[in-house]
Design an enzyme around this catalytic site. Structure first.
Site, short mmCIF file in Angstrom:
data_model
loop_
_atom_site.label_atom_id
_atom_site.label_comp_id
_atom_site.label_asym_id
_atom_site.label_seq_id
_atom_site.Cartn_x
_atom_site.Cartn_y
_atom_site.Cartn_z
CG ASP A 5 -8.98 18.99 7.72
OD1 ASP A 5 -9.79 19.66 7.07
OD2 ASP A 5 -9.30 18.37 8.75
CD1 TRP A 50 -3.02 4.61 10.92
CD2 TRP A 50 -1.35 4.16 9.49
NE1 TRP A 50 -2.20 3.69 11.52
CE2 TRP A 50 -1.17 3.39 10.66
CE3 TRP A 50 -0.44 4.02 8.45
CZ2 TRP A 50 -0.09 2.52 10.82
CZ3 TRP A 50 0.63 3.15 8.62
CH2 TRP A 50 0.80 2.43 9.79
CG ASN A 97 -1.71 1.32 1.26
OD1 ASN A 97 -2.34 1.70 0.28
ND2 ASN A 97 -1.66 2.02 2.38
CE1 TYR A 157 -3.45 6.88 4.70
CE2 TYR A 157 -1.41 5.74 5.23
CZ TYR A 157 -2.70 5.71 4.76
OH TYR A 157 -3.25 4.52 4.34
NE ARG A 158 -3.33 15.61 10.14
CZ ARG A 158 -4.62 15.78 10.38
NH1 ARG A 158 -5.46 16.03 9.39
NH2 ARG A 158 -5.09 15.72 11.61
#
Length: 480
Positions: free
Chosen positions: A276, A181, A163, A167-168
């Protein structure tokens, strides 16, 4: 044409006059983020910051996905649907799901040119620390500096499927960071599978500075169970070159920087706040800690960042690209689907508009349920289904359908206590909330108890004459 790495992409953009060199000295503390946001809102080309305070050896790259044109630049085509169409057309029959389709030997061989291939790395071992890179602080009340467009790479302990996601990541110190996550994300699901086996240290790599097509794939909702490297190969038209790290994780061999380590599933820390893509600060919450064990870097490295906030920013244009590329896959599962629109201001998981060819009563609601069962589309809060003659990209046409084909009591469906976007603060108990589906299609007699009225249409001969007269009047009285 596939770019071999980030540098080849940058050279291509520079050669075509589509790269902006920022000469001013800038800081990673808010300044790069603010400039990048304003550049994206203005549809300026990608930026390179070569004079970054406290990071003299680095160049920072941002605004790669400056508009849908930026997606075309990265994937080297304006016909994004053709990427997935040509891939699917190579199969002899229509699968129930793409995962079912790739199970046979013939289809595995068909995928051969898209699969990752071992390659000598462009990077070398270094003494780089997490704090050594020019990660950015994007909003004044953010908890600190974050990796905003780095790739988090994990591997399923049973299948070996990789995968690759974005992600931050909040930097804590030289050797620790917090990975955001969410529970339903593939990285988190992989970590849970390790934990079920009694393994608390999950092998992870954090990678930055790759071919933007790989970065685009990492940010895309690839169906669960399929290797994102395979999808990156489909996007590029050829497999991704990869190098295996000591912890067993395959990383892009042309990456600018690589941090090898592990996530401890039993160690959680407060991550956030962070401004965000919804345009609000995400409050603090507990997420797992990444521990650095080894690092790698290229000479004079580039660092890729993005700045999120109120749309439309880079994530919105990535979303529009995903919309086009994944439409053929969605049609494979929902055959009556004609088109879809994930509007930029609908923040990708907020609002989705879908047109269908309607053949029987109740079909629109059936389509809604199918849409909510499709990967990332499962997070959509508003699903609007219209007839095939409605242009889903023309919001005026959609509004007309809503106004003339919807009875709220009959045609609106609310689903309670289901999974939503964890970042959606409007829900009462994230990640659980509600969804609404609106059937804005014409109704069959079984749905209304009476025949649907006939729509007005012009007499063809009269219409032709009127158009000729209007055309002459326009040319005479309207400015050219």
């Amino acid at each position: 044409m596939a770019f071999s790495d980030l540098r080849e992409y940058l050279n291509y953009m520079r050669k075509n006059g589509k790269l902006i060199e920022v000469d001013s000295e800038v800081s990673t503390d808010l300044e790069i983020a603010e400039i990048s946001r304003k550049a994206t809102y203005s549809h300026l080309y990608p930026l390179i910051f070569s004079r970054v305070k406290e990071f003299p050896k680095w160049k920072v790259v941002s605004n790669v996905f400056y508009s849908l044109e930026g997606v075309y630049d990265v994937l080297q085509t304006r016909d994004l649907e053709s990427i997935s169409k040509s891939f699917l057309e190579g199969f002899s029959d229509m699968p129930v799901t793409l995962l079912d389709k790739v199970k046979s030997l013939r289809d595995v061989l068909k995928l051969g040119k898209f699969t990752p291939r071992a390659k000598k790395p462009s990077f070398a071992k270094s003494d780089l620390k997490l704090t050594s890179v020019p990660a950015i602080k994007t909003w004044p009340k953010d908890a600190g500096r974050f990796f905003t467009f780095s790739l988090t790479i994990t591997k399923d302990p049973d299948t070996g499927v990789h995968n690759v996601s974005v992600y931050r990541i909040q930097i804590i110190d030289d050797e620790r960071a917090i990975i955001h996550w969410q529970a339903f994300k593939r990285g988190s699901m992989t970590a849970m599978r390790y934990k079920e086996k009694g393994i608390t240290k999950v092998p992870v790599a954090i990678v930055n500075g790759v071919d933007p097509a790989v970065a685009f794939t990492a940010a895309s909702p690839v169906p669960a169970g399929l290797d994102k490297y395979l999808f990156a190969g489909i996007m590029r038209g050829e497999g991704v070159g990869v190098t295996e790290l000591d912890n067993g994780i395959m990383v892009p061999s042309s990456a600018e920087t690589v941090f090898e380590g592990y996530v401890n599933t039993d160690e959680l820390m407060d991550e956030g706040p962070f401004g965000d893509h919804l345009g609000y600060y995400t409050p603090k919450d507990l997420f797992p800690v990444f521990h650095l064990t080894k690092s790698y870097s290229r000479e004079d490295p580039y660092f890729h960042v993005t700045s999120v906030g109120k749309p439309p920013l880079e994530d919105a244009w990535i979303g529009k690209g995903v919309e086009r590329i994944f439409l053929p896959f969605a049609k494979m599962v929902i055959p009556e689907l004609v088109d879809m629109n994930l509007p930029e201001y609908g923040v990708f998981t907020g609002v989705g508009i879908f047109s269908v060819k309607k053949y029987y009563p109740g079909q629109a609601k059936r389509a809604m349920m199918a849409i909510w069962g499709l990967g990332q589309l499962s997070l959509l809060k508003f699903v609007i289904v219209v007839d095939s003659d409605v242009d889903v990209h023309d919001l005026n046409e959609v509004l007309f359908a809503l106004s003339t084909r919807v009875d709220p009591q009959r045609d609106v469906m609310i689903v309670n206590n289901v999974l939503t976007d964890s970042l959606d603060f409007s829900t009462p108990s994230p990640p659980l909330g509600s969804k609404i589906g609106i059937d804005a299609t014409r109704k069959f007699k079984e749905e209304t108890g009476r025949e649907w009225p006939e729509e007005v249409t012009s007499d063809p001969d009269v219409q032709k004459k009127a158009e000729e007269i209007i055309s002459k009047l326009k040319s005479r009285y309207l400015p050219s």
